[in-house]
Scaffold this motif. Structure first.
Motif, PDB file in Angstrom:
ATOM      1  N   LYS A  42      -8.240   1.993   1.363  1.00  0.00           N
ATOM      2  CA  LYS A  42      -9.349   1.563   0.518  1.00  0.00           C
ATOM      3  C   LYS A  42     -10.182   2.743   0.054  1.00  0.00           C
ATOM      4  CE  LYS A  42     -13.282  -1.644   0.464  1.00  0.00           C
ATOM      5  NZ  LYS A  42     -14.083  -2.603   1.270  1.00  0.00           N
ATOM      6  N   CYS A 101       0.831  -1.208   0.000  1.00  0.00           N
ATOM      7  CA  CYS A 101       0.000   0.000   0.000  1.00  0.00           C
ATOM      8  C   CYS A 101       0.865   1.258   0.000  1.00  0.00           C
ATOM      9  CB  CYS A 101      -0.915   0.007   1.218  1.00  0.00           C
ATOM     10  SG  CYS A 101      -2.219  -1.250   1.163  1.00  0.00           S
ATOM     11  N   TRP A 122      -8.289   0.431   5.809  1.00  0.00           N
ATOM     12  CA  TRP A 122      -9.574   1.040   5.472  1.00  0.00           C
ATOM     13  C   TRP A 122      -9.361   2.414   4.821  1.00  0.00           C
ATOM     14  CZ3 TRP A 122     -12.591   5.299   6.404  1.00  0.00           C
ATOM     15  CH2 TRP A 122     -13.942   5.179   6.057  1.00  0.00           C
ATOM     16  N   THR A 131      -5.394  -0.850  -2.744  1.00  0.00           N
ATOM     17  CA  THR A 131      -5.612  -2.177  -2.196  1.00  0.00           C
ATOM     18  C   THR A 131      -4.261  -2.871  -1.998  1.00  0.00           C
ATOM     19  OG1 THR A 131      -5.753  -3.271  -4.348  1.00  0.00           O
ATOM     20  CG2 THR A 131      -7.781  -2.311  -3.468  1.00  0.00           C
TER      21      THR A 131
END
Length: 294
Positions: free
Chosen positions: A286, A210, A283, A291
């Motif tokens: 996201k 990420c 989260w 992702t």
């Protein structure tokens, strides 16, 4: 009401825990210790400088305490808060006189002057909601960070001592307006729904994926101070290995400062927030289309 007639507790050095009641102006405008303060500023040795500082008069700007200085002994809130801007938290700031003049345009600052070391500033600000002392302080932190300035987090302590200082040209505003900002924590169910739980098997590797995407695409997932804090809290759960990742995320913001980011991460490692975990980080990623898939 004359802000400088507001009563506070003043102490004869840091070892005095009883103090005396005194008007704010009597403390701030005292020049009796001018020579001592100027000598202190000329001392290079930090330990000697701190020893001299501890012997100077001190005050609790936020109120009167009786019989001793303790949170439970607050007999009267002054309606004021004192905040510091220190060199150690703001390594990119060196011209304190210019900063003092820049801050003078803020109508909520009643008094702004050089700190006792001469390498920093302190400000006295009247509060609209003194009963919400901590929440108003936290919002001040956010507001100053938006200006690229970090204020000392220790100033949230209502019992904190302010050392007497000297400034030939302080900023004085007897008609300062009340600061109305109040920090309100966002409801957890809106920011981080309980249904989102990270169930990966290789946490460190997936966080790294990420962060690599964040860096490659220049995505700022921590645009606000609140989001920056949450990202830091989440990555601090990884321990020291989360530091470099926190820098990657923070670096995407135009106000990124390496020293401030390090200080924040150090604080978060010590505090160990339980309400934020690594699921929070995933989260937030996201929400920005990031992702864990390569």
């Amino acid at each position: 009401m004359d802000i400088f007639q507001t009563h506070i507790s003043v102490y004869n050095g840091v070892t005095d825990n009883t103090g005396t009641r005194m008007p704010l102006g009597t403390f701030l405008f005292c020049k009796e210790y001018k020579d001592d303060i100027l000598r202190l500023r000329a001392v290079f040795d930090k330990e000697k400088r701190n020893a001299l500082k501890r012997s100077l008069p001190q005050a609790t700007i936020s109120g009167v305490f009786s019989p001793t200085r303790a949170k439970n002994n607050l007999s009267q809130h002054s309606g004021l808060i004192c905040v510091d801007i220190d060199a150690k938290d703001n390594p990119d700031i060196w011209d304190w006189e210019t900063l003092k003049q820049d801050l003078s345009v803020l109508p909520q600052i009643a008094y702004c002057a050089l700190s006792v070391s001469g390498k920093g500033l302190f400000m006295v600000i009247p509060l609209r909601y003194p009963e919400k002392h901590l929440q108003q302080f936290r919002q001040l932190q956010i507001d100053f960070r938006k200006m690229g300035i970090m204020i000392d987090s220790a100033c949230s302590d209502i019992t904190r001592l302010r050392c007497l200082s000297y400034d030939e040209h302080p900023i004085i505003n007897e008609n300062a307006t009340l600061y109305e900002g109040v920090y309100v924590e966002k409801p957890k169910h809106k920011s981080f729904p309980t249904c989102f739980i990270y169930e990966g098997e290789n946490t460190s590797a997936e966080v790294a994926v990420c962060c690599r995407k964040i860096q490659q695409c220049g995505i700022d997932i921590s645009a606000s101070y609140d989001d920056w804090l949450k990202v830091g809290c989440a990555l601090a759960t990884l321990g020291e290995s989360g530091r470099s990742l926190f820098h990657i995320c923070s670096r995407q913001n135009a106000k990124y400062n390496a020293a401030k980011t390090d200080k924040m991460f150090n604080d978060l490692l010590r505090r160990n927030y339980q309400q934020v975990n690594i699921s929070t980080f995933f989260w937030m990623c996201k929400q920005h289309g990031i992702t864990t898939k390569e």
